[in-house]
Structures are given as C-alpha cells and as structure tokens.
Design a protein around this motif. Structure first.
Motif, mmCIF file in Angstrom:
data_model
loop_
_atom_site.group_PDB
_atom_site.id
_atom_site.type_symbol
_atom_site.label_atom_id
_atom_site.label_comp_id
_atom_site.label_asym_id
_atom_site.label_seq_id
_atom_site.Cartn_x
_atom_site.Cartn_y
_atom_site.Cartn_z
ATOM 1 N N TRP B 56 -23.573 -44.175 -22.321
ATOM 2 C CA TRP B 56 -22.821 -42.927 -22.459
ATOM 3 C C TRP B 56 -23.776 -41.771 -22.752
ATOM 4 O O TRP B 56 -24.626 -41.882 -23.624
ATOM 5 C CB TRP B 56 -21.808 -43.026 -23.606
ATOM 6 C CG TRP B 56 -20.708 -43.982 -23.340
ATOM 7 C CD1 TRP B 56 -20.796 -45.337 -23.357
ATOM 8 C CD2 TRP B 56 -19.362 -43.661 -23.010
ATOM 9 N NE1 TRP B 56 -19.566 -45.884 -23.054
ATOM 10 C CE2 TRP B 56 -18.673 -44.880 -22.849
ATOM 11 C CE3 TRP B 56 -18.663 -42.463 -22.850
ATOM 12 C CZ2 TRP B 56 -17.324 -44.934 -22.526
ATOM 13 C CZ3 TRP B 56 -17.316 -42.519 -22.537
ATOM 14 C CH2 TRP B 56 -16.656 -43.748 -22.367
ATOM 15 N N GLU B 60 -20.252 -37.271 -22.403
ATOM 16 C CA GLU B 60 -19.228 -38.302 -22.189
ATOM 17 C C GLU B 60 -18.730 -38.850 -23.523
ATOM 18 O O GLU B 60 -17.531 -39.043 -23.726
ATOM 19 C CB GLU B 60 -19.795 -39.428 -21.325
ATOM 20 C CG GLU B 60 -20.051 -38.987 -19.891
ATOM 21 C CD GLU B 60 -20.975 -39.939 -19.145
ATOM 22 O OE1 GLU B 60 -21.189 -39.731 -17.945
ATOM 23 O OE2 GLU B 60 -21.492 -40.882 -19.769
ATOM 24 N N THR B 216 -11.361 -44.688 -25.952
ATOM 25 C CA THR B 216 -12.318 -44.796 -24.858
ATOM 26 C C THR B 216 -11.641 -44.723 -23.484
ATOM 27 O O THR B 216 -12.137 -44.046 -22.584
ATOM 28 C CB THR B 216 -13.118 -46.109 -24.976
ATOM 29 O OG1 THR B 216 -13.685 -46.178 -26.277
ATOM 30 C CG2 THR B 216 -14.229 -46.154 -23.954
ATOM 31 N N LEU B 220 -12.491 -42.392 -20.249
ATOM 32 C CA LEU B 220 -12.895 -42.995 -18.975
ATOM 33 C C LEU B 220 -12.005 -42.511 -17.835
ATOM 34 O O LEU B 220 -12.477 -42.262 -16.721
ATOM 35 C CB LEU B 220 -12.820 -44.523 -19.074
ATOM 36 C CG LEU B 220 -13.973 -45.215 -19.793
ATOM 37 C CD1 LEU B 220 -13.698 -46.709 -19.902
ATOM 38 C CD2 LEU B 220 -15.292 -44.976 -19.076
ATOM 39 N N ARG B 225 -13.470 -43.189 -14.201
ATOM 40 C CA ARG B 225 -14.125 -44.494 -14.180
ATOM 41 C C ARG B 225 -13.188 -45.632 -14.559
ATOM 42 O O ARG B 225 -13.624 -46.757 -14.771
ATOM 43 C CB ARG B 225 -15.297 -44.497 -15.186
ATOM 44 C CG ARG B 225 -16.484 -43.720 -14.704
ATOM 45 C CD ARG B 225 -17.682 -44.132 -15.524
ATOM 46 N NE ARG B 225 -18.510 -42.979 -15.810
ATOM 47 C CZ ARG B 225 -19.177 -42.832 -16.941
ATOM 48 N NH1 ARG B 225 -19.086 -43.720 -17.892
ATOM 49 N NH2 ARG B 225 -19.938 -41.777 -17.118
#
Lengths: 268, 261
Positions: B56, B60, B216, B220, B225
């Motif tokens: 990361w 991010e 998280t 993402l 992602r």
C-alpha cells in the motif's frame, strides 16, 4: 497515633482487600488486560515493514523485544483510578471514603497497587516469550540497566497514578474531566513511544516528547531494558522522571485539598 | 413510518442537548478535528520510512484510514452512547421503563442518544478521501463509487451488529464498561490496511471481527481492485451478522431480570 503509623499499619490490609476484589472480578479484569492489544497490532504493522529490511536501528527482532516490553510496562504501570474517582464524585459515594480514618488517596492507591499480582499473570508469560525467542538477545545484559528498568517502572506507576488521580480530582471542579483524560491519553499514545519508538518520530516531535512527562511513562523503561539507552542516559532519564513524579504529586495534593472544599456529596 | 418519526424526534433531542452548551460545543468541534489530524501522524511517520508497506502506498492507506475515521465517528457518535445507556439501564434495573414503551426496545435503545459532534470527524474523513484521490490522480467510476458506498452501508450495519452482540452480553455479565473498551481497542486495528496482518491476526480480522471488510474493502473498491464476487460475499456476510445479532438480542432480553427491584 500519628497519621504515618496508622498508614503503615493499615496499608497491608488495604492491599489484601484490593487483591480480593480484583480476584472476585477476575473475568472483568481479564477483559481489561486483553484490551491492551495496541502494541501487538503495531508489532504486526512494523513486521510488515521489516520484511523489506530494518527500519532505522530496528530489525524484526528488535521490534518484537520493543513492543513486548512495551506491553509489559503498560500492564504493570497503568492506572485507571480516574474513572473510579469521577464516578464516586458524581454519585456522591466519595463521602463514604472520606469518613474512613485514612486518606482517600491512600485507599485508592492500595486498590490500584493490589491489582499488580493479577497483571503479572499476563506479564510473566510475555516476558518468558521474549527471553526464550530470538528477541531475548535484544534485552540489555547490563545489571545497571536491569536495575534501572525496575526503578523506572516504579516511577512510571507513581506518575501514571498521580496523573490519573489529578484527572479524577478535576471532577470536583469541572464536569467534563474525562475529556481531559482523553486528551491526555491521545497525547500519551504518540509521545510516550507506546505506538512508535520515539527515535522513529520526526526529530521535532521526539524532542517535544522527551521534554514532556509522556516519555517517562513508557519510553524510559522500555528503552532502558532493551539497551537503547546507555548508563548515562538511563541515569538522566531517571532524574527527569523523578522530577515529573514530584511535580505531579505536589499538583495532586494541592488540587485535592482545594477540590474537597467543593465536594457536596449529591445523592450520597 | 412511525419509526422514522420516532427516529427524527430522538435525533432532535440529542442535537438540542448538544447545542445547549455552546462553549463546550465549539471546544468539542475543535477537539474532534484535532484528534483526526493527530491520529494521522503515525501513518505519515511510517510511510516516511517506506514508499509502500504491505503493498500500500501512503495515499492508498489514507483511504483505509479515512474509512476507519468515518466508522469510528459512527461508532462514537451513534452506536456507543446509546449502548452505554443500555448498560446503565441494566445495572440499575431501569430498563423496565424502556421495555414498557409501545415500540421495539432495540430500536428505542439504539436511537436514545447521539453525539452530534462526531459529524465533524465524519466530514474530516470525507476530506481525507478527496485528498487521497486527488493525490492519486484518480477519478473512480460510478460503479466503483457505488460499490464503495454499498460496502460502507454494510460496514455500518456490521459495526452496529457487533455492538448489539457486545451489549447482549450485558444481560449475563453485569460489569460491561470493559467489554466496550475491549471492542474499542480491537477496532483500532482497522486503521491499517488488512494485508499488514498475517496468520492468526488475519483470520481474526476477517471472520471474527471483520475489520478487513469494514475499512479495507471500501478502499479497495474505490481503487477498483475489489472483485464483484468479493463485494457480494461481503454484503451477504454483513447481512448474516445483522440477523444473528437481532436473534441474540431477542434471546438475551429474555434474561433481563430488573436487577434493582
């Protein structure tokens, strides 16, 4: 009978009562202790970093030693007397304590100290883990540092207890004294080396930390035992810690005397 | 509809209580913003040493921290104060008065008290997201934003479900302030990207206390992602948690024995 002799006679009994209370509420107590997860989480984060090489002087082994010692220091020196005091002030039950022929701060300290044997139950296995694994090589072998560690541990407890009591006593003056505690705790996290070793902070911030009382609550004992400090630095650190301990206790006693005059035992 | 009206009434009462103490209100706003900034320092310190940690970059990871801040605000502002009140009710036996009211008890206790101040933390979290996206030169597609929002709702539901589970324990163990404290300290791990954790930690943070899902995954999703199937599983998991929490609450409330009377 002088106050001091009365104190010396009553204290062992008070400790016994405190221990019995801690044992009686052992499930609750265990939860409190398990809540100290922060050093382990930080260790996981730091381990992710050391997979690509050491950070400053810290490699993986050094971080393991640093955070496990941090965990032990936190267990052995934490004081939560502020919560108890604020509650008793609010509910008026402080009056019951005031009626006893012994100073309330003495009874509070006995309750706090008596919990240490139970806390040691958690700390000792952690200590064994450190010594048996590779991290053991990071622990200082100098007797001076080891003695210094225990002295600084006592100092850290005295300082923590005094500050916690000061916040509790502030409950006699202001309603939102627990916000003061949150502010203190917020600063503590970063400036005491609890989250990140002070060395890794930006220079100006670690400088601020070293002049603040926070560095003497966690960083001093931890850095002493892991050998980050040499003998001279240990001695200087202990002197500074003593200074903060005295300052805090004088403040506490003055505040307590003034605050007590305002106490009115609502609902007591 | 009736519950919506009740919700508005309860919320208005909380706002009025907060606005009553004006000086405290401004101090509170200042403190809230100060805490958000202060809590960012560890992140900047660590990413000052490395360009990426566990895959990361700083920007991010800032997205993860932003979601953490948002959920923390929700926890402190909407979930915790009410639930703390329940614990107090159970200890003193005054939960009777809540149970006697002609509305769902879980709804009443969940909306009893809001800390309006935490709205400012939440705004700071949004500002952090915008900052990170700006630094990344990234404009997420509507689908990605949609997925992130859906996951945020799921995370909020999960957080609420977990809190209800913790509170349900209060019917069995009386001293509960420390359970809330434990919950808080475990939740704190959510400020770091989940890939930092390995082994046992990873299992705990994915299945037992699904922090990975809460902080998280939305990040993402915004970065594009996250696979659609993972999103679907996450949403299903959150729903399951809520259903279980409701069932446990129902069971636990049967154990309430009005301690003081």
């Amino acid at each position: 009978m002088s106050a001091l002799r009365r104190f010396a006679r009553a204290y062992p009994t008070l400790l016994r009562i405190g221990l019995a209370e801690a044992v009686a509420y052992r499930a609750e107590f265990l939860v409190w202790m398990l809540a100290t997860t922060m050093p382990l989480v930080m260790l996981a984060v730091m381990s992710a970093m050391t997979r690509e090489g050491p950070v400053g002087r810290f490699d993986h082994k050094a971080f393991v030693a640093y955070y496990l010692v941090t965990l032990i220091v936190r267990q052995m020196t934490g004081a939560w007397v502020a919560f108890e005091m604020v509650r008793e002030i609010k509910e008026g039950t402080l009056a019951l304590r005031l009626l006893r022929p012994i100073h309330p701060l003495v009874t509070y300290s006995a309750e706090s100290l008596a919990a240490l044997p139970l806390r040691a139950i958690v700390s000792i296995p952690v200590a064994v883990v450190i010594l048996l694994t590779a991290a053991g090589s990071e622990i200082s072998r100098d007797w001076f540092n080891i003695v210094g560690f225990f002295v600084s541990l006592a100092g850290a407890w005295l300082l923590n207890f005094a500050v916690s009591s000061i916040v509790g006593t502030l409950g006699l003056f202001i309603e939102s004294s627990m916000q003061v505690w949150e502010l203190w705790f917020g600063c503590f996290m970063l400036l005491s080396g609890y989250l990140i070793p002070l060395e890794l902070l930006p220079h100006w911030l670690s400088q601020v930390a070293r002049y603040s009382p926070f560095a003497y609550l966690q960083a001093l004992p931890v850095e002493t035992l892991t050998g980050i400090r040499d003998r001279h630095q240990v001695l200087m650190g202990l002197a500074a810690q003593l200074g903060w301990v005295l300052t805090a206790w004088v403040t506490l006693i003055v505040l307590w005397k003034r605050g007590l005059k305002r106490f009115a035992a609502y609902g007591g | 509809m009736r519950y919506l009206r009740l919700f508005v009434v309860q919320l208005r009462a909380s706002v009025q209580v907060t606005m009553q103490y004006r000086a405290e209100f401004f101090v509170g706003v200042f403190m809230a913003l100060f805490y958000v900034a202060w809590n960012l320092i560890p992140m900047f310190v660590l990413w000052g040493q490395r360009t990426t940690i566990a895959g990361w970059t700083l920007e991010e990871a800032a997205l993860v921290t932003a979601w953490f801040t948002l959920l923390r605000a929700l926890l402190d502002g909407a979930v915790q104060p009410s639930l703390q009140a329940v614990v107090e009710h159970i200890r003193k036996g005054t939960l009777d008065f809540v149970l006697l009211k002609p509305a769902d008890a879980q709804f009443l206790v969940s909306t009893a008290k809001f800390e309006v101040m935490n709205f400012f933390d939440a705004s700071a979290a949004v500002a952090l997201v915008l900052w990170a996206l700006h630094r990344l030169h990234r404009v997420p597609s509507p689908a990605q934003i949609g997925a992130a929002l859906l996951l945020t709702v799921a995370a909020a539901a999960l957080l609420y479900a977990l809190a209800i589970l913790v509170i349900s324990a209060a019917f069995y163990v009386v001293r509960l302030d420390n359970l809330i404290y434990l919950f808080n300290s475990v939740f704190d791990a959510g400020r770091w990207p989940a890939s930092v954790f390995r082994g046992t930690w990873r299992i705990i943070f994915t299945f037992v206390v699904p922090l990975a899902l809460m902080t998280t995954y939305p990040a993402l999703a915004l970065l594009g992602r996250l696979e659609t199937s993972t999103t679907a599983i996450a949403l299903g998991g959150a729903l399951a948690f809520v259903i279980v929490a409701r069932a446990v609450w129902k069971r636990s409330i049967g154990h309430y024995r009005s301690a003081s009377s």
